[in-house]
Structure formats: C-alpha cells, structure tokens
Design a protein around this motif. Structure first.
Motif, short mmCIF file in Angstrom:
data_model
loop_
_atom_site.label_atom_id
_atom_site.label_comp_id
_atom_site.label_asym_id
_atom_site.label_seq_id
_atom_site.Cartn_x
_atom_site.Cartn_y
_atom_site.Cartn_z
N GLN A 64 0.82 -1.21 0.00
CA GLN A 64 0.00 0.00 0.00
C GLN A 64 0.85 1.26 0.00
O GLN A 64 0.32 2.36 0.16
CB GLN A 64 -0.93 0.00 1.22
CG GLN A 64 -1.98 -1.09 1.18
CD GLN A 64 -3.08 -0.86 2.20
OE1 GLN A 64 -3.73 0.18 2.21
NE2 GLN A 64 -3.29 -1.83 3.07
N GLU A 65 2.16 1.11 -0.21
CA GLU A 65 3.06 2.25 -0.16
C GLU A 65 3.38 2.73 -1.58
O GLU A 65 3.76 1.93 -2.45
CB GLU A 65 4.37 1.87 0.54
CG GLU A 65 4.21 1.47 1.99
CD GLU A 65 3.84 2.63 2.88
OE1 GLU A 65 4.21 3.77 2.56
OE2 GLU A 65 3.19 2.40 3.91
N TRP A 66 3.23 4.04 -1.81
CA TRP A 66 3.67 4.65 -3.07
C TRP A 66 5.08 5.17 -2.87
O TRP A 66 5.36 5.91 -1.93
CB TRP A 66 2.71 5.76 -3.48
CG TRP A 66 1.43 5.26 -4.04
CD1 TRP A 66 0.26 5.05 -3.37
CD2 TRP A 66 1.19 4.85 -5.39
NE1 TRP A 66 -0.69 4.54 -4.21
CE2 TRP A 66 -0.15 4.41 -5.46
CE3 TRP A 66 1.96 4.82 -6.54
CZ2 TRP A 66 -0.72 3.96 -6.64
CZ3 TRP A 66 1.39 4.37 -7.73
CH2 TRP A 66 0.06 3.93 -7.77
N LEU A 67 5.97 4.77 -3.78
CA LEU A 67 7.39 5.09 -3.67
C LEU A 67 7.90 5.71 -4.96
O LEU A 67 7.28 5.58 -6.02
CB LEU A 67 8.20 3.82 -3.36
CG LEU A 67 7.74 2.98 -2.17
CD1 LEU A 67 8.41 1.62 -2.18
CD2 LEU A 67 8.03 3.72 -0.85
N ALA A 68 9.03 6.38 -4.86
CA ALA A 68 9.64 7.00 -6.04
C ALA A 68 11.15 6.86 -5.98
O ALA A 68 11.75 6.89 -4.90
CB ALA A 68 9.26 8.48 -6.13
N LEU A 69 11.74 6.65 -7.14
CA LEU A 69 13.19 6.59 -7.28
C LEU A 69 13.60 7.47 -8.46
O LEU A 69 12.81 7.64 -9.41
CB LEU A 69 13.66 5.15 -7.52
CG LEU A 69 14.09 4.33 -6.30
CD1 LEU A 69 14.25 2.86 -6.69
CD2 LEU A 69 15.39 4.87 -5.71
N ALA A 70 14.81 7.99 -8.42
CA ALA A 70 15.31 8.83 -9.51
C ALA A 70 15.15 8.10 -10.84
O ALA A 70 15.56 6.94 -10.98
CB ALA A 70 16.77 9.18 -9.26
N ALA A 71 14.56 8.75 -11.81
CA ALA A 71 14.25 8.11 -13.09
C ALA A 71 15.50 7.63 -13.82
O ALA A 71 15.44 6.64 -14.55
CB ALA A 71 13.47 9.08 -13.98
N GLN A 72 16.63 8.30 -13.60
CA GLN A 72 17.83 7.95 -14.37
C GLN A 72 18.42 6.59 -14.00
O GLN A 72 19.25 6.06 -14.74
CB GLN A 72 18.91 9.03 -14.22
CG GLN A 72 19.38 9.30 -12.81
CD GLN A 72 18.65 10.48 -12.20
OE1 GLN A 72 17.50 10.74 -12.56
NE2 GLN A 72 19.32 11.19 -11.31
N VAL A 73 18.01 6.00 -12.87
CA VAL A 73 18.56 4.70 -12.51
C VAL A 73 17.79 3.55 -13.17
O VAL A 73 18.23 2.40 -13.13
CB VAL A 73 18.58 4.47 -10.98
CG1 VAL A 73 19.33 5.59 -10.29
CG2 VAL A 73 17.17 4.32 -10.42
N PHE A 74 16.66 3.85 -13.81
CA PHE A 74 15.85 2.79 -14.40
C PHE A 74 16.21 2.56 -15.85
O PHE A 74 16.40 3.50 -16.62
CB PHE A 74 14.36 3.13 -14.29
CG PHE A 74 13.83 3.00 -12.89
CD1 PHE A 74 13.55 1.76 -12.34
CD2 PHE A 74 13.64 4.12 -12.10
CE1 PHE A 74 13.08 1.64 -11.05
CE2 PHE A 74 13.17 4.02 -10.81
CZ PHE A 74 12.89 2.77 -10.28
N VAL A 120 4.05 10.18 -1.21
CA VAL A 120 5.01 9.34 -1.92
C VAL A 120 6.38 9.50 -1.26
O VAL A 120 6.87 10.61 -1.09
CB VAL A 120 5.10 9.72 -3.41
CG1 VAL A 120 6.11 8.83 -4.14
CG2 VAL A 120 3.74 9.61 -4.07
N SER A 121 6.98 8.39 -0.91
CA SER A 121 8.31 8.40 -0.31
C SER A 121 9.37 8.40 -1.40
O SER A 121 9.38 7.51 -2.27
CB SER A 121 8.49 7.18 0.60
OG SER A 121 9.78 7.16 1.17
#
Length: 235
Positions: A93-103, A217-218
């Motif tokens: 149930q957690e919305w998370l975010a990571l820097a787009a450039q690592v994907f 969003v974390s």
C-alpha cells in the motif's frame, strides 16, 4: 485557447470499447492495451500531422509572454535543474519514487530462479531479462513493508504487477512492483522530511516525501539503496 484543430476522422474507440471504456473490444486479447493497436497508432499519427490553426503561433507567443516572476508555474514547465524526475510505483500500500535515471526498463513478471544457499527474503534469485541473467531482489522486504491482502486504490486504469530493472555504476538489480504510475517531475521545494510515523526501514532509505494525487510518496535514496544492496547481497 484553440491550439490545433483535431481532425474529425479520428477514431475514439479506445474510450468506448477500449481500456478506458467497457473493455469489450475483441482486439484487447491480442494487443493487451489500446496503445499497441494499429487503430490507436494511426489516430495518434493523424493527430500529430494535422495542420495548425491560423492563431496557433500567436496564442502560444502570448502565453509565454505572460509567464513572469511571481506567477505560479507548473513543475512540468520548470527548468530541469529545479526539478526532480522520478519513477513512481507501488509496493503493497506504499507509493514510492526513485530517480528516473537509474531505471533501464519495465518488463512483465518473469520466473525467478532461486540460487542454492544464497536466496533469502531480500535476494530472491536470478531472473532472465532479454537473454541476460540479473539478480532479483524483494524491495518490500528490504524496506520492511507490511504485507497486506488489501489492494490500494489504483491510479492507472490498467493495473498489473511488473518488474523494474535499475542500474547504477555497473550494478543491475531487478525487483517486482504491484503497480507503476510512470515518470513524474516535482520541484525541490515540494520535498518534505519523512514523517515520524513512517516505518523505520522506509524512513532510513527515504530522502523525504512529496504529495501527489492526494497521496504521500516516499522519495527513496538511490545511493543508499545501491550501497546497501551491494553490502547485503553481493559477495
């Protein structure tokens, strides 16, 4: 604002019988999503190739001339050095975010092959992505997220589990997610300190949080994440 006149012959079947309609289109079994269908592609091509209206350039010139100091500017119009670009996804149930450039890419779920005497809750095993074997991890276990059978409210009209492939400094990791929203940009000033009631592990790996679609969003620290995985998983 008139912008560009849309051609009258564009089909809108995706809104009626497609993924944003009642999903009764028989082609969905073949194409999965309307964006993969030739009808949708043809409509998009016609939309991009249509002729601009007579006042198109004049209207946009006036719009940009009105943008000045003290006016509200949407994050999508800000210079890239003032914004953070992230990939937003859901785990449990957690919305998370990571820097787009690592994907590197998103991919359908693949079979995970356990590694004898190595696989555990964090390291699930090996997964084949486009003919290459990569280590697959459980980000949920690393962040110690609470496992629940209750599905969180969806953002996307098409929700299904997928795998994300991320890479940094030559280290590649694959992990499964329950839902992907996609790329989002927000201003540095929107980032807030992690709330005290956030799970300890989640708080440890978080740079802060921001509000998005009435959700919290974390924003995960990719440097710390990759460093921790290298220490805990790699020999």
């Amino acid at each position: 604002m008139s912008t560009i006149n849309a051609p009258s012959n564009i089909e809108h079947c995706w809104n009626v019988i497609g993924v944003t309609g009642d999903r009764s289109c028989p082609e969905l079994s073949t194409h999965i999503h309307c964006r993969n269908c030739p009808v949708h592609s043809s409509a998009g091509r016609d939309l991009l190739e249509r002729s601009p209206s007579e006042n198109y350039r004049h209207e946009w010139t006036e719009l940009f001339a009105q943008t000045g100091v003290g006016k509200h500017i949407d994050s999508n119009t800000l210079p890239t050095n003032e914004t953070l670009t992230v990939m937003i996804f859901r785990l449990q149930q957690e919305w998370l975010a990571l820097a787009a450039q690592v994907f590197q890419e998103t991919t359908p779920l693949s079979v995970v092959h356990t590694i004898p005497h190595r696989s555990n809750q964090i390291l699930r095993g090996l997964v084949n992505i486009r003919g290459e074997l990569h280590l697959c991890i459980s980000l949920s276990h690393l962040l110690n997220l609470q496992v629940t059978d209750i599905t969180a409210q969806s953002i996307s009209p098409v929700v299904y589990s997928r795998m994300l492939v991320m890479e940094k400094a030559g280290n590649t990791w694959v992990f499964g997610v329950d839902e992907i929203y996609g790329i989002h940009r927000f201003h540095h000033n929107e980032l807030r300190d992690p709330p005290k009631n956030m799970a300890r592990a989640n708080q440890t790996y978080s740079k802060g949080f921001f509000h998005w679609h009435s959700r919290i969003v974390s924003y995960l620290d990719d440097e710390l994440l990759f460093t921790t995985l290298a220490k805990k998983v790699l020999p």
